[in-house]
Design a protein around this motif. Structure first.
Motif, PDB file in Angstrom:
ATOM      1  N   THR A   1       4.317   4.066   3.048  1.00 18.65           N
ATOM      2  CA  THR A   1       4.285   2.847   2.236  1.00 18.65           C
ATOM      3  C   THR A   1       4.491   1.652   3.152  1.00 18.65           C
ATOM      4  O   THR A   1       5.047   1.773   4.240  1.00 18.65           O
ATOM      5  N   ALA A   2       4.065   0.486   2.685  1.00 19.87           N
ATOM      6  CA  ALA A   2       4.265  -0.755   3.454  1.00 19.87           C
ATOM      7  C   ALA A   2       3.954  -1.923   2.542  1.00 19.87           C
ATOM      8  O   ALA A   2       3.203  -1.788   1.573  1.00 19.87           O
TER       9      ALA A   2
ATOM     10  N   ALA B   1       0.868  -1.177   0.000  1.00 19.94           N
ATOM     11  CA  ALA B   1       0.000   0.000   0.000  1.00 19.94           C
ATOM     12  C   ALA B   1       0.902   1.223   0.000  1.00 19.94           C
ATOM     13  O   ALA B   1       2.018   1.175   0.527  1.00 19.94           O
ATOM     14  N   TRP B   2       0.412   2.319  -0.576  1.00 17.81           N
ATOM     15  CA  TRP B   2       1.247   3.518  -0.696  1.00 17.81           C
ATOM     16  C   TRP B   2       0.374   4.761  -0.741  1.00 17.81           C
ATOM     17  O   TRP B   2      -0.796   4.718  -1.099  1.00 17.81           O
ATOM     18  N   THR B   3       0.983   5.877  -0.353  1.00 21.56           N
ATOM     19  CA  THR B   3       0.364   7.186  -0.485  1.00 21.56           C
ATOM     20  C   THR B   3       1.223   8.027  -1.435  1.00 21.56           C
ATOM     21  O   THR B   3       2.328   7.645  -1.794  1.00 21.56           O
ATOM     22  N   ASP B   4       0.690   9.177  -1.831  1.00 18.75           N
ATOM     23  CA  ASP B   4       1.438  10.145  -2.636  1.00 18.75           C
ATOM     24  C   ASP B   4       1.647   9.615  -4.050  1.00 18.75           C
ATOM     25  O   ASP B   4       0.719   9.120  -4.662  1.00 18.75           O
ATOM     26  N   GLN B   5       2.860   9.674  -4.572  1.00 22.59           N
ATOM     27  CA  GLN B   5       3.126   9.334  -5.964  1.00 22.59           C
ATOM     28  C   GLN B   5       3.021   7.830  -6.218  1.00 22.59           C
ATOM     29  O   GLN B   5       3.372   7.019  -5.367  1.00 22.59           O
ATOM     30  N   VAL B   6       2.587   7.480  -7.428  1.00 24.32           N
ATOM     31  CA  VAL B   6       2.502   6.080  -7.826  1.00 24.32           C
ATOM     32  C   VAL B   6       3.912   5.499  -7.909  1.00 24.32           C
ATOM     33  O   VAL B   6       4.798   6.096  -8.517  1.00 24.32           O
TER      34      VAL B   6
ATOM     35  N   VAL C   1      -1.853  -0.767  -3.616  1.00 27.66           N
ATOM     36  CA  VAL C   1      -3.115  -0.073  -3.399  1.00 27.66           C
ATOM     37  C   VAL C   1      -2.827   1.331  -2.906  1.00 27.66           C
ATOM     38  O   VAL C   1      -2.070   1.520  -1.942  1.00 27.66           O
ATOM     39  N   LYS C   2      -3.433   2.327  -3.551  1.00 25.35           N
ATOM     40  CA  LYS C   2      -3.269   3.704  -3.079  1.00 25.35           C
ATOM     41  C   LYS C   2      -4.187   3.938  -1.876  1.00 25.35           C
ATOM     42  O   LYS C   2      -5.347   3.538  -1.886  1.00 25.35           O
ATOM     43  N   VAL C   3      -3.652   4.603  -0.850  1.00 24.29           N
ATOM     44  CA  VAL C   3      -4.423   4.901   0.350  1.00 24.29           C
ATOM     45  C   VAL C   3      -4.241   6.371   0.717  1.00 24.29           C
ATOM     46  O   VAL C   3      -3.324   7.039   0.240  1.00 24.29           O
ATOM     47  N   GLU C   4      -5.108   6.849   1.574  1.00 26.42           N
ATOM     48  CA  GLU C   4      -4.974   8.204   2.095  1.00 26.42           C
ATOM     49  C   GLU C   4      -3.853   8.244   3.132  1.00 26.42           C
ATOM     50  O   GLU C   4      -3.571   7.232   3.792  1.00 26.42           O
ATOM     51  N   PRO C   5      -3.213   9.381   3.337  1.00 25.96           N
ATOM     52  CA  PRO C   5      -2.082   9.460   4.257  1.00 25.96           C
ATOM     53  C   PRO C   5      -2.472   9.531   5.734  1.00 25.96           C
ATOM     54  O   PRO C   5      -1.627   9.792   6.571  1.00 25.96           O
ATOM     55  N   ASN C   6      -3.742   9.282   6.033  1.00 23.25           N
ATOM     56  CA  ASN C   6      -4.178   9.388   7.432  1.00 23.25           C
ATOM     57  C   ASN C   6      -4.499   8.039   8.047  1.00 23.25           C
ATOM     58  O   ASN C   6      -5.185   7.959   9.068  1.00 23.25           O
TER      59      ASN C   6
ATOM     60  N   GLU D   1      -4.410   0.001  10.325  1.00 22.66           N
ATOM     61  CA  GLU D   1      -5.118   0.032   9.046  1.00 22.66           C
ATOM     62  C   GLU D   1      -4.152  -0.200   7.887  1.00 22.66           C
ATOM     63  O   GLU D   1      -4.470  -0.914   6.928  1.00 22.66           O
ATOM     64  N   MET D   2      -2.961   0.395   7.972  1.00 18.93           N
ATOM     65  CA  MET D   2      -1.949   0.208   6.924  1.00 18.93           C
ATOM     66  C   MET D   2      -1.526  -1.256   6.850  1.00 18.93           C
ATOM     67  O   MET D   2      -1.332  -1.803   5.752  1.00 18.93           O
ATOM     68  N   LEU D   3      -1.384  -1.902   7.990  1.00 18.73           N
ATOM     69  CA  LEU D   3      -1.039  -3.324   8.059  1.00 18.73           C
ATOM     70  C   LEU D   3      -2.021  -4.155   7.231  1.00 18.73           C
ATOM     71  O   LEU D   3      -1.620  -5.014   6.437  1.00 18.73           O
ATOM     72  N   THR D   4      -3.301  -3.860   7.389  1.00 19.98           N
ATOM     73  CA  THR D   4      -4.348  -4.622   6.696  1.00 19.98           C
ATOM     74  C   THR D   4      -4.367  -4.319   5.204  1.00 19.98           C
ATOM     75  O   THR D   4      -4.361  -5.234   4.366  1.00 19.98           O
ATOM     76  N   VAL D   5      -4.373  -3.025   4.841  1.00 23.01           N
ATOM     77  CA  VAL D   5      -4.455  -2.646   3.439  1.00 23.01           C
ATOM     78  C   VAL D   5      -3.216  -3.110   2.668  1.00 23.01           C
ATOM     79  O   VAL D   5      -3.295  -3.485   1.500  1.00 23.01           O
ATOM     80  N   ALA D   6      -2.057  -3.115   3.337  1.00 29.26           N
ATOM     81  CA  ALA D   6      -0.817  -3.540   2.689  1.00 29.26           C
ATOM     82  C   ALA D   6      -0.732  -5.056   2.534  1.00 29.26           C
ATOM     83  O   ALA D   6       0.205  -5.573   1.924  1.00 29.26           O
ATOM     84  N   GLY D   7      -1.696  -5.783   3.099  1.00 29.16           N
ATOM     85  CA  GLY D   7      -1.732  -7.228   2.928  1.00 29.16           C
ATOM     86  C   GLY D   7      -0.737  -7.993   3.765  1.00 29.16           C
ATOM     87  O   GLY D   7      -0.343  -9.111   3.417  1.00 29.16           O
ATOM     88  N   VAL D   8      -0.318  -7.404   4.887  1.00 33.28           N
ATOM     89  CA  VAL D   8       0.651  -8.089   5.756  1.00 33.28           C
ATOM     90  C   VAL D   8       0.071  -8.358   7.142  1.00 33.28           C
ATOM     91  O   VAL D   8       0.804  -8.486   8.128  1.00 33.28           O
ATOM     92  N   ASP D   9      -1.251  -8.478   7.213  1.00 36.82           N
ATOM     93  CA  ASP D   9      -1.901  -8.765   8.489  1.00 36.82           C
ATOM     94  C   ASP D   9      -1.939 -10.273   8.753  1.00 36.82           C
ATOM     95  O   ASP D   9      -2.971 -10.857   9.068  1.00 36.82           O
TER      96      ASP D   9
END
Length: 200
Positions: free
Chosen positions: A104-105, A9-14, A21-26, A31-39
């Motif tokens: 990023t993560a 998962a990442w924020t800002d530039q591609v 997966v693009k995510v918001e920086p907040n 939440e980042m753990l889950t969206v980044a697929g490392v939960d």
């Protein structure tokens, strides 16, 4: 492939490879753990070898991840893994205070390398006009025998194996490397980084 990205998962530039997966920086670290697929977690499982009709217990353990039961590496009984959740929780106080935001993560090399990167809100700067430099805190959490946990300040935006390697090989006065001989102690790491920061 050189990027070796499994999930991210990442924020800002591609990122240059366009994956993840693009995510918001907040997002919170959890939440980042889950969206980044490392939960997922890892467990040390007894390893046996088969000799004829007999199964013989070895002194090695297989490090197995919960999401797909894949074997990430083989370790000794005294090898202490750091769970991904604990690595991401390391950022919680920093993020809650507004000092950092998750950036990023993800997972590399089929889960053998997991990283989390947070942008440090008050350390970015412009070298010259239109040449902006962000500063980050990187937590590299390898699930691989012979690799150290590495937590450091860096100006490298980690989005793949190449950039992780670049960040880990770079010089940093604010870093700590830990082997897997004992349980991860986040407070010890924070105190060590704070002491290094005070000297600089």
């Amino acid at each position: 492939m050189s990027h070796e990205v499994e999930t991210m998962a990442w924020t800002d530039q591609v990122p240059w490879h366009g994956l993840g997966v693009k995510v918001e920086p907040n997002l919170t670290p959890d939440e980042m753990l889950t969206v980044a697929g490392v939960d997922w977690s890892v467990s040390k499982i007894d390893q046996y070898i088969k000799v004829g009709d007999n199964e013989i217990l070895t002194d090695q353990k297989a490090l197995v991840r919960s999401s797909d039961n894949s074997i990430l590496t083989y370790v000794s009984d005294g090898w202490e893994p750091v769970q991904n959740k604990d690595a991401f929780n390391f950022f919680t106080d920093f993020v809650n205070s507004g000092h950092m935001e998750m950036h990023t993560a993800g997972s590399l090399s089929k889960g053998k390398k997991v990283w989390a990167l947070a942008r440090i809100s008050d350390l970015d700067f412009d070298v010259v006009a239109n040449d902006h430099i962000d500063q980050y805190l990187l937590f590299s959490n390898p699930h691989e025998y012979g690799k150290c946990i590495d937590i450091r300040y860096t100006s490298v935006r980690v989005v793949c194996n190449n950039t992780l390697t670049l960040a880990l090989n770079g010089k940093s006065d604010l870093m700590i490397r830990l082997n897997h001989s004992k349980a991860f102690d986040p407070e010890f790491v924070k105190k060590t980084l704070s002491a290094a920061e005070a000297r600089n």
